[in-house]
Design an enzyme around this catalytic site. Sequence first.
Site, PDB file in Angstrom:
ATOM      1  CG  HIS A 147      20.120  57.903  63.720  1.00  0.00           C
ATOM      2  ND1 HIS A 147      19.012  57.160  64.066  1.00  0.00           N
ATOM      3  CD2 HIS A 147      19.864  59.162  64.157  1.00  0.00           C
ATOM      4  CE1 HIS A 147      18.134  57.931  64.681  1.00  0.00           C
ATOM      5  NE2 HIS A 147      18.615  59.148  64.751  1.00  0.00           N
TER       6      HIS A 147
ATOM      7  CD  GLN B 165      17.183  68.965  64.253  1.00  0.00           C
ATOM      8  OE1 GLN B 165      16.280  68.830  65.047  1.00  0.00           O
ATOM      9  NE2 GLN B 165      17.954  67.967  63.901  1.00  0.00           N
TER      10      GLN B 165
HETATM   11  P1  AMP Z   1      17.315  62.356  65.939  1.00  0.00           P
HETATM   12  O1  AMP Z   1      17.889  61.164  66.624  1.00  0.00           O
HETATM   13  O2  AMP Z   1      15.956  62.136  65.365  1.00  0.00           O
HETATM   14  O3  AMP Z   1      17.423  63.620  66.768  1.00  0.00           O
HETATM   15  O4  AMP Z   1      18.241  62.618  64.676  1.00  0.00           O
HETATM   16  C1  AMP Z   1      19.628  62.743  64.772  1.00  0.00           C
HETATM   17  C2  AMP Z   1      20.174  63.137  63.426  1.00  0.00           C
HETATM   18  O5  AMP Z   1      19.830  62.142  62.476  1.00  0.00           O
HETATM   19  C3  AMP Z   1      19.615  64.473  62.909  1.00  0.00           C
HETATM   20  O6  AMP Z   1      20.653  65.194  62.275  1.00  0.00           O
HETATM   21  C4  AMP Z   1      18.573  64.016  61.934  1.00  0.00           C
HETATM   22  O7  AMP Z   1      18.301  64.951  60.907  1.00  0.00           O
HETATM   23  C5  AMP Z   1      19.221  62.770  61.362  1.00  0.00           C
HETATM   24  N1  AMP Z   1      18.214  61.896  60.755  1.00  0.00           N
HETATM   25  C6  AMP Z   1      17.078  61.414  61.321  1.00  0.00           C
HETATM   26  N2  AMP Z   1      16.358  60.711  60.424  1.00  0.00           N
HETATM   27  C7  AMP Z   1      17.071  60.745  59.255  1.00  0.00           C
HETATM   28  C8  AMP Z   1      16.851  60.234  57.945  1.00  0.00           C
HETATM   29  N3  AMP Z   1      15.766  59.510  57.633  1.00  0.00           N
HETATM   30  N4  AMP Z   1      17.776  60.470  57.006  1.00  0.00           N
HETATM   31  C9  AMP Z   1      18.880  61.215  57.292  1.00  0.00           C
HETATM   32  N5  AMP Z   1      19.151  61.735  58.496  1.00  0.00           N
HETATM   33  C10 AMP Z   1      18.252  61.509  59.469  1.00  0.00           C
END
Ligand code: AMP
Length: 270
Positions: A33, A149
């Site tokens: 994030h 996604q």
């Molecule tokens: P989430 O909180 O899991 O819904 O993720 C929020 C955003 O953070 C989404 O766009 C995810 O793809 C991105 N995200 C989650 N994990 C990672 C990661 N390891 N690397 C890059 N982006 C991430």
Amino acid sequence: MIIFKSINKLNKEVDFKANIGFVPTMGSLHNGHIYLIKSSKKYCKKTLVSIFINPSQFNKKKDLKRYPRNLLKDIKILKRLKVDYLLTPRVGEIYQNKKDRKIQLNKNDKIMCSLFRPGHFEGVLAVINQFLKKIKPKSIFLGEKDYQQLFLINKLIKKKFNVKVIPCKNIRDINNIALSSRNILLNKKDLNKSSFVATLLLNFKKRLKKNLLFRNQIPNIKKIICEIKDIKLEYLEIRNKKNLTKKFTKNNFKIFISYYNKKVRLIDNF
Ligand code: AMP
């Protein structure tokens, strides 16, 4: 940092004509994030982060209940990063009608995670649709960690919104595991298993890049993964990274995996 608990208030106080970058999250923030947030801060004048655990994307009630929540810690991280705005809306403000909670997928998009998590992407698209109907950022920052996604949101935005999608690379820890809020639910032994899987697939990708004939090894790779204790594979597939079809070359493929590590469902791509 200004914290808004309501989109109405946010809209009254924030000038969306300015160059605003939007980073939607479900909280329990980690370096993945943080990478998105830093990218937004680099390219946009102001950065808006949302923390909203979207009930309509959880196809299992237990999973929603167990999803990690760490709002106070998250606020500290966001303040340290000098984020301009945080939005933490209530479910009732996002979804006023039952029909707002899902956006149907095309038949062609029912692959990989959409087969194993029925209704999941319908809920993800619904929440992004609601956000972008109510707020007007210039850019939205999304992680390649959730590649399918990202692919589906991109399609939705192209069709309906004037917002620039900025994809950000998948951030891993030193053991090669893709960072995920769900990793908190794993102990050290579990993490070692996921590290093994990620390293195996990173190496497999290198071999495939040299010669696509190595794709014949997919059954072997699957076997190795399935033999790990407490790991239950859902899918392991190679697809074209532009259109997610199974027609790919050495230069445009990605490997996609989803599996359970004990009770925790993990996804990754390479
Ligand atoms: P989430 O909180 O899991 O819904 O993720 C929020 C955003 O953070 C989404 O766009 C995810 O793809 C991105 N995200 C989650 N994990 C990672 C990661 N390891 N690397 C890059 N982006 C991430």
